[in-house]
Motif scaffolding. Structure first.
Motif, PDB file in Angstrom:
ATOM      1  N   ARG A 243       0.807  -1.206   0.000  1.00 49.40           N
ATOM      2  CA  ARG A 243       0.000   0.000   0.000  1.00 49.40           C
ATOM      3  C   ARG A 243       0.840   1.255   0.000  1.00 49.40           C
ATOM      4  O   ARG A 243       0.743   2.077  -0.926  1.00 49.40           O
TER       5      ARG A 243
ATOM      6  N   MET B  51      -6.117   0.036   0.316  1.00 53.66           N
ATOM      7  CA  MET B  51      -5.996  -0.885  -0.816  1.00 53.66           C
ATOM      8  C   MET B  51      -4.856  -1.888  -0.640  1.00 53.66           C
ATOM      9  O   MET B  51      -4.835  -2.920  -1.299  1.00 53.66           O
TER      10      MET B  51
ATOM     11  N   TYR C  61      -6.252  -5.167   0.026  1.00 60.74           N
ATOM     12  CA  TYR C  61      -7.148  -5.779  -0.952  1.00 60.74           C
ATOM     13  C   TYR C  61      -6.742  -7.212  -1.301  1.00 60.74           C
ATOM     14  O   TYR C  61      -7.592  -8.094  -1.428  1.00 60.74           O
ATOM     15  N   SER C  62      -5.444  -7.448  -1.459  1.00 59.17           N
ATOM     16  CA  SER C  62      -4.986  -8.789  -1.816  1.00 59.17           C
ATOM     17  C   SER C  62      -5.367  -9.836  -0.775  1.00 59.17           C
ATOM     18  O   SER C  62      -5.436 -11.032  -1.070  1.00 59.17           O
TER      19      SER C  62
ATOM     20  N   PHE D 254      -8.268  -9.633   0.952  1.00 61.28           N
ATOM     21  CA  PHE D 254      -9.723  -9.689   1.091  1.00 61.28           C
ATOM     22  C   PHE D 254     -10.258 -11.086   0.797  1.00 61.28           C
ATOM     23  O   PHE D 254     -11.142 -11.595   1.496  1.00 61.28           O
TER      24      PHE D 254
ATOM     25  N   THR E 209     -17.159  -2.216  -2.264  1.00 60.13           N
ATOM     26  CA  THR E 209     -16.762  -3.047  -3.404  1.00 60.13           C
ATOM     27  C   THR E 209     -16.610  -2.215  -4.666  1.00 60.13           C
ATOM     28  O   THR E 209     -15.657  -2.401  -5.434  1.00 60.13           O
TER      29      THR E 209
ATOM     30  N   THR F 259     -13.359  -0.407  -4.538  1.00 64.22           N
ATOM     31  CA  THR F 259     -12.193  -1.235  -4.876  1.00 64.22           C
ATOM     32  C   THR F 259     -12.072  -1.392  -6.390  1.00 64.22           C
ATOM     33  O   THR F 259     -10.957  -1.383  -6.931  1.00 64.22           O
TER      34      THR F 259
ATOM     35  N   SER G 139      -4.375 -12.648  -5.260  1.00 60.04           N
ATOM     36  CA  SER G 139      -5.202 -13.063  -4.121  1.00 60.04           C
ATOM     37  C   SER G 139      -5.167 -14.571  -3.876  1.00 60.04           C
ATOM     38  O   SER G 139      -5.225 -15.022  -2.728  1.00 60.04           O
TER      39      SER G 139
END
Length: 220
Positions: free
Chosen positions: A18, A159, A162-163, A165, A184, A187, A203
């Motif tokens: 990030r 963010m 995010y990976s 999530f 969502t 993102t 992810s």
């Protein structure tokens, strides 16, 4: 520029993703990347970050900058001629710092406990995390980004997660898209940025890594 800027980081680190990779990409700053596994016994994190002994560590002209939100502000100030990430207005800047701090202090602990623990500890962490997701979604509201129309400090701070999530959803058994549709959509807007797409980890690989950590933590 590459020889002046070095990033000590580990590929799954949301903090490295990030506030250094995305931020440096937004600024167009070239850097040398040094993969540093915190699980391996090495003196590098201790030498470069003797207080916390953690990554990421940003090294610029031989000077070490530790802690990811501090790094983000440093990057914004040093390369101030391109893409400001913090607003110039003092109040708006204070708000951005507040929410960055919120993410650091409130989000990290329950998020890892959702994928890294079991039983009552996981249930409690999931409840807490869902509340924090709701708080962040409410703060976003109908804005394009947390700073309004400009992708900036708070967006970058969040963010990085995010990976992770998908792993959080898998082990926590819930859907972020179903529970938090506004977040969502945010993102998806962030993922349209080249700096974000090129900086975040895959992810599915994060899920594989989470299984490795769960075994280390005794959750498997």
């Amino acid at each position: 520029m590459a020889e002046e800027v070095i990033l000590l980081d580990y590929w799954p680190s949301m903090f490295g993703m990030r506030t250094t990779k995305i931020a440096l990409a937004e600024k167009g700053v070239a850097y040398e990347y040094n993969e540093t596994n915190p699980w391996e016994k090495t003196s590098l994190p201790i030498e470069t970050n003797p207080i916390h002994k953690k990554i990421p560590v940003l090294i610029h002209k031989g000077n070490r900058i530790c802690e990811s939100l501090v790094q983000l502000e440093y990057i914004d100030e040093v390369w101030s001629d391109t893409y400001p990430m913090l607003p110039s207005d003092p109040y708006q800047k204070a708000q951005a710092r507040f929410w960055g701090d919120f993410i650091d202090k409130k989000f990290y602990d329950p998020s890892w406990k959702v994928w890294g623990t079991t039983g009552e500890e996981q249930v409690t962490a999931k409840k807490e995390l869902l509340e924090h997701f709701k708080t962040l979604e409410t703060e976003l509201g109908d804005k394009t980004y947390y700073g309004g129309d400009v992708f900036g400090f708070v967006d970058i701070a969040l963010m990085g997660y995010y990976s992770w999530f998908k792993a959080i959803e898998k082990f926590g058994e819930f859907s972020i898209e179903a529970e938090f549709p506004i977040l969502t959509q945010w993102t998806k807007r962030c993922l349209e940025r080249e700096s974000v797409v090129n900086s975040i980890a895959d992810s599915d690989k994060i899920i594989e890594y989470a299984y490795v950590l769960r075994r280390k933590l005794g959750a498997e």
